[in-house]
Design a protein around this motif. Structure first.
Motif, PDB file in Angstrom:
ATOM      1  N   PRO A 280       0.817  -1.214   0.000  1.00 19.22           N
ATOM      2  CA  PRO A 280       0.000   0.000   0.000  1.00 19.22           C
ATOM      3  C   PRO A 280       0.851   1.266   0.000  1.00 19.22           C
ATOM      4  O   PRO A 280       1.985   1.287   0.487  1.00 19.22           O
TER       5      PRO A 280
ATOM      6  N   SER B 189      -3.095   9.154  -3.353  1.00 21.08           N
ATOM      7  CA  SER B 189      -4.234   8.848  -4.207  1.00 21.08           C
ATOM      8  C   SER B 189      -3.932   7.617  -5.068  1.00 21.08           C
ATOM      9  O   SER B 189      -4.832   6.820  -5.360  1.00 21.08           O
TER      10      SER B 189
ATOM     11  N   ASP C 291      -2.716   4.372  -4.616  1.00 21.40           N
ATOM     12  CA  ASP C 291      -2.659   3.746  -3.295  1.00 21.40           C
ATOM     13  C   ASP C 291      -1.890   2.436  -3.226  1.00 21.40           C
ATOM     14  O   ASP C 291      -1.984   1.722  -2.229  1.00 21.40           O
ATOM     15  N   HIS C 292      -1.110   2.101  -4.251  1.00 20.89           N
ATOM     16  CA  HIS C 292      -0.393   0.830  -4.218  1.00 20.89           C
ATOM     17  C   HIS C 292       0.840   0.894  -5.115  1.00 20.89           C
ATOM     18  O   HIS C 292       0.938   1.742  -5.996  1.00 20.89           O
TER      19      HIS C 292
END
Length: 358
Positions: free
Chosen positions: A39, A43, A45-46
């Motif tokens: 994570p 914005s 998110d990974h």
């Protein structure tokens, strides 16, 4: 910052996997190659990481952002998909903290070597050392000349300077060098290094002809476009021309039928189509700037036409860098010029009519 392309960036691409790996899980995308995700508190998110069988252990490609949560998820991967087998190599595509953040920790934990291109490694080492309470005068001048208002400058000054180190564990003193066109052997298979520039100084993608895979890092993403910015370390640079040249280079060197393993979004087929779409997206932005320069304007004034949404904080800094990259590209093409006003602020003006630039 990842920027959405106009139109549908996914048309013409094929995504072979419906599922995505959950925390501490991995999906096999090819024999001996696992896809895992970590994570990010943004914005976007990974980040995808890639685990490649390497003898009795695993080579890992990219490492996630520094943090206790990231370490905990790595521990789940160690005991789960990696089955307790050690890390043999830590390979980092480029210096950004979501990629290099946990590299030092992994290297120390397993006694594994760090593999990076030289420019990426040395730049990361330098940035980790440059931490200050406030931005230096040349940084303030850089943003003021671009047209930052007093309010924008106050926000920028309050951020401090040198946050890079906060996202990166202590790096090793040395590295094993990845060279463009050279190979790194992982699990008895050759992975060719394909260097791209523009998003970072010497970004390494890895192409394995035997497996038909391209680990593309941030150089080729299926749904978003990587940030290409002018920054303080090269304030007169032309990274967008470097980026566009790199897209053409990849198309010449890497076949279209590979499965692309990107750092964000999902694995996909359709490399050459995506390279074309990325180039078209930037050309459209260049056209937008030419159209917007009906009168001389500051760089900051052009962010509205370019991005069409409110920008503040870190997004504003990244957007300005990207805006300057497009302006410098147009200047290199002889289509616009930069003048300095009596107040020291730069103004940009076009040298060709918008219709002639199309």
């Amino acid at each position: 910052m990842a920027l959405q392309q106009r139109g549908d960036p996914v048309s013409g691409l094929t995504f072979p996997f419906e599922a995505k790996p959950g925390p501490g899980e991995a999906i096999e995308v090819a024999p001996g190659v696992l896809w895992a995700r970590l994570p990010l508190p943004f914005s976007l998110d990974h980040i995808n990481i890639w685990l490649v069988e390497d003898g009795d252990g695993w080579a890992v490609v990219d490492t996630g952002l520094r943090g206790h949560n990231t370490e905990a998820l790595w521990q789940q991967l160690f005991t789960g998909p990696m089955a307790g087998r050690p890390v043999t190599k830590v390979v980092v595509t480029h210096l950004h903290p979501d990629h290099v953040g946990q590299a030092g920790w992994l290297c120390r934990h397993f006694g594994a070597p760090l593999w990076m291109t030289r420019e990426e490694f040395l730049t990361a080492r330098l940035l980790c050392l440059d931490v200050r309470d406030e931005p230096p005068p040349e940084a303030v001048d850089f943003y003021r000349r671009a047209g930052f208002t007093d309010t924008m400058m106050q926000t920028y000054m309050a951020r401090g300077f040198g946050s890079f180190a906060q996202g990166v564990t202590d790096l090793p003193l040395g590295h094993c060098r990845l060279n463009d066109g050279g190979t790194i052997e992982i699990g008895g298979k050759a992975w060719e290094v394909v260097v791209g520039r523009g998003h970072s100084p010497e970004h390494a993608s890895l192409w394995c002809a035997e497996l038909g895979l391209l680990i593309s890092g941030d150089q080729v993403l299926p749904r978003i476009s990587s940030n290409v910015s002018v920054n303080l370390s090269d304030p007169e640079g032309d990274p967008l021309t470097d980026w566009l040249d790199s897209l053409e280079l990849i198309a010449r060197r890497v076949p279209d039928d590979v499965m692309v393993l990107p750092s964000h979004n999902e694995p996909f087929y359709g490399l050459h189509h995506r390279l074309t779409r990325l180039a078209i997206g930037h050309q459209r932005r260049l056209d937008t700037i030419i159209e917007a320069l009906e009168a001389p304007r500051h760089a900051v004034d052009l962010l509205g036409p370019m991005f069409r949404r409110p920008l503040e904080g870190h997004d504003l800094i990244l957007a300005l860098g990207e805006g300057l990259a497009h302006l410098h590209c147009l200047r290199q093409r002889g289509m616009i010029a930069r003048d300095e006003g009596a107040d020291g602020i730069h103004y940009w003006r076009r040298l060709v009519a918008a219709r002639d630039a199309a």
